[in-house]
Scaffold this active site. Structure first.
Site, PDB file in Angstrom:
ATOM      1  N   ASP A 207      76.342  89.753  42.074  1.00 32.63           N
ATOM      2  CA  ASP A 207      77.369  89.795  41.044  1.00 32.63           C
ATOM      3  C   ASP A 207      76.700  89.429  39.722  1.00 32.63           C
ATOM      4  O   ASP A 207      76.175  88.320  39.564  1.00 32.63           O
ATOM      5  CB  ASP A 207      78.502  88.810  41.376  1.00 32.63           C
ATOM      6  N   TYR A 232      83.465  93.194  30.136  1.00 30.61           N
ATOM      7  CA  TYR A 232      84.242  92.576  29.050  1.00 30.61           C
ATOM      8  C   TYR A 232      83.708  91.206  28.640  1.00 30.61           C
ATOM      9  O   TYR A 232      84.265  90.565  27.773  1.00 30.61           O
ATOM     10  CB  TYR A 232      85.733  92.476  29.416  1.00 30.61           C
ATOM     11  N   ARG A 381      83.058  74.979  29.066  1.00 33.70           N
ATOM     12  CA  ARG A 381      81.873  75.837  29.020  1.00 33.70           C
ATOM     13  C   ARG A 381      81.640  76.293  27.593  1.00 33.70           C
ATOM     14  O   ARG A 381      82.570  76.724  26.915  1.00 33.70           O
ATOM     15  CB  ARG A 381      82.051  77.070  29.895  1.00 33.70           C
TER      16      ARG A 381
HETATM   17  C1  LIG Z   1      84.425  87.233  35.447  1.00 29.91           C
HETATM   18  C2  LIG Z   1      83.938  87.399  36.837  1.00 29.91           C
HETATM   19  C3  LIG Z   1      84.581  88.262  37.738  1.00 29.91           C
HETATM   20  C4  LIG Z   1      85.863  88.955  37.309  1.00 29.91           C
HETATM   21  O1  LIG Z   1      86.315  89.935  38.180  1.00 29.91           O
HETATM   22  P1  LIG Z   1      87.537  90.836  37.704  1.00 29.91           P
HETATM   23  O2  LIG Z   1      87.778  91.752  38.822  1.00 29.91           O
HETATM   24  O3  LIG Z   1      87.111  91.514  36.422  1.00 29.91           O
HETATM   25  O4  LIG Z   1      88.688  89.944  37.418  1.00 29.91           O
HETATM   26  C5  LIG Z   1      84.029  88.426  38.992  1.00 29.91           C
HETATM   27  N1  LIG Z   1      82.922  87.747  39.374  1.00 29.91           N
HETATM   28  C6  LIG Z   1      82.290  86.897  38.518  1.00 29.91           C
HETATM   29  C7  LIG Z   1      81.057  86.192  38.962  1.00 29.91           C
HETATM   30  C8  LIG Z   1      82.790  86.700  37.248  1.00 29.91           C
HETATM   31  O5  LIG Z   1      82.178  85.855  36.424  1.00 29.91           O
END
Ligand SMILES: *Cc1c(COP(=O)(O)O)cnc(C)c1O
Length: 409
Positions: A207, A232, A381
């Site tokens: 991720d 985003y 943060r």
């Molecule tokens: C911000 C974030 C998400 C967000 O997932 P969405 O499906 O866009 O809500 C997922 N994983 C991590 C590690 C994040 O920091």
């Protein structure tokens, strides 16, 4: 008395090779925002984004109507994916799509991965990963009868190669970790963890939500199998902008994602009976691409390409280093603790501060135009996005935080 820390901010800003790019953001010093310190949660919009969205609605949407789909919109998920791969992910063309949300792509890729390793019944992940990652995998484990093996990570740091080596075995189908931990900011050794997981025969899924656009990523060189991330945050795609997914070329054709919609079909517009997956990474698509929400990415990727990810990272290290210095000098005496790695080699683009009672300060901070990110129960943060944040802005923000803290003591 001159403020030595302020002079330092001014000197750092004067020497900043990316400083001129701040003017390309919409109102970097406008509205009531004194200091925006949450670029790692929602990046600021570019001036070009407002123009591109307006142009898109008038010229492409109103002007081309359905002809837009064949004029090019249908190519955006792969075309923007290739561009993102080149500018920020170290991925050769044909391996990245822009689609869905991070959560949905996590589901699609994780499901595809565990189904491709049917003899292996375990997925390895860590207890401090972002909630959506943990929840999605819990759902898949229940669906597929798999066992989740949780690595307990130190909340001040994060996942290490040693922990992964001690956990993966010949029953591991998949390992899933964040490249930069959303809480501590720990920057994982992705290349080494990847090597260890592969030696055990497992697939790897990263991720990249908190690293893309902030930390250099080399997916092809590291031999990563799968990756997802947001657009985003540091990519300034706007609220709800779609995510991206990476599927290593050698695995395309082997891995089958579970949401087999028409846009991932070999011949979407033949509308035929039965699903036949498209060739290559297009098979990751499911439904109609969120074209409108992809418009801002064009401008953002241009800016990132102009800046260069190495220069972005260099500024990021200086920004977080400066924030830590202010925290040590001003905030530590007020009971604030730094809960992020001090070694820049082990740190992503944000730092987290902790103090009981931080929740009570949030309202005062917002009233004073200072917008950090609050994480329950007591973490704040500081995520200074390198393209849009000046050192003076970090100085302003933490100086207000100090004043507000002093008042509440
Ligand atoms: C911000 C974030 C998400 C967000 O997932 P969405 O499906 O866009 O809500 C997922 N994983 C991590 C590690 C994040 O920091």
């Amino acid at each position: 008395m001159t403020d030595e820390l302020l002079s330092r901010a001014e000197a750092l800003d004067a020497a900043d090779p990316l400083g001129h790019l701040r003017d390309q953001f919409l109102a970097p010093d406008g509205f009531d925002v004194v200091s925006y310190l949450d670029g790692n949660s929602l990046g600021r919009p570019l001036r070009a984004t407002a123009r591109l969205l307006d142009e898109f609605v008038r010229e492409q949407w109103a002007g081309r109507l359905i002809r837009g789909w064949t004029d090019g919109w249908l190519d955006w998920p792969l075309r923007l994916g290739d561009r993102l791969g080149a500018v920020a992910l170290g991925a050769a063309a044909g391996q990245v799509v822009v689609a869905d949300s991070t959560t949905v792509l996590l589901y699609k890729l994780s499901r595809a991965a565990v189904d491709a390793r049917p003899g292996r019944r375990k997925v390895v992940l860590d207890t401090d990963n972002f909630p959506t990652d943990r929840y999605v995998l819990e759902g898949i484990a229940a669906e597929r009868g798999l066992t989740l093996v949780w690595v307990e990570t130190d909340p001040l740091t994060g996942i290490t190669p040693e922990q992964v080596a001690a956990t993966v075995d010949d029953e591991t189908a998949l390992v899933l970790f964040s490249h930069v931990a959303y809480r501590s900011g720990w920057l994982a050794d992705a290349a080494e963890i990847n090597r260890i997981a592969h030696a055990a025969g497992a697939l790897t899924l990263w991720d990249l939500s908190h690293s893309v656009g902030s930390v250099p990523v080399r997916l092809d060189d590291w031999g990563v199998d799968l990756a997802v991330g947001c657009t985003y945050k540091y990519l300034n795609g706007g609220p709800g902008a779609p995510a991206f997914g990476y599927l290593r070329r050698e695995l395309q054709g082997e891995l089958r994602q579970p949401i087999q919609g028409w846009m991932g079909h070999r011949a979407a517009f033949e509308m035929g009976p039965g699903h036949e997956p498209a060739e290559g990474v297009r098979a990751l698509l499911s439904g109609t691409p969120p074209i409108l929400a992809m418009v801002p990415l064009h401008a953002n990727l241009d800016m990132l390409a102009e800046a260069g990810i190495e220069a972005v990272r260099a500024k990021s290290v200086l920004l977080t280093g400066y924030a830590l210095e202010l925290a040590d000098r001003w905030l530590a005496p007020l009971g604030v603790e730094v809960v992020s790695p001090r070694d820049p080699e082990q740190r992503g683009g944000h730092v987290t501060l902790r103090r009981p009672g931080f929740a009570d300060l949030l309202e005062s901070l917002w009233e004073n135009g200072v917008l950090p990110d609050y994480r329950r129960p007591d973490g704040i943060r500081i995520g200074p996005a390198p393209l849009s944040t000046s050192f003076a802005e970090v100085h302003r923000g933490l100086s207000v935080l100090r004043t507000v803290l002093e008042k509440h003591l």
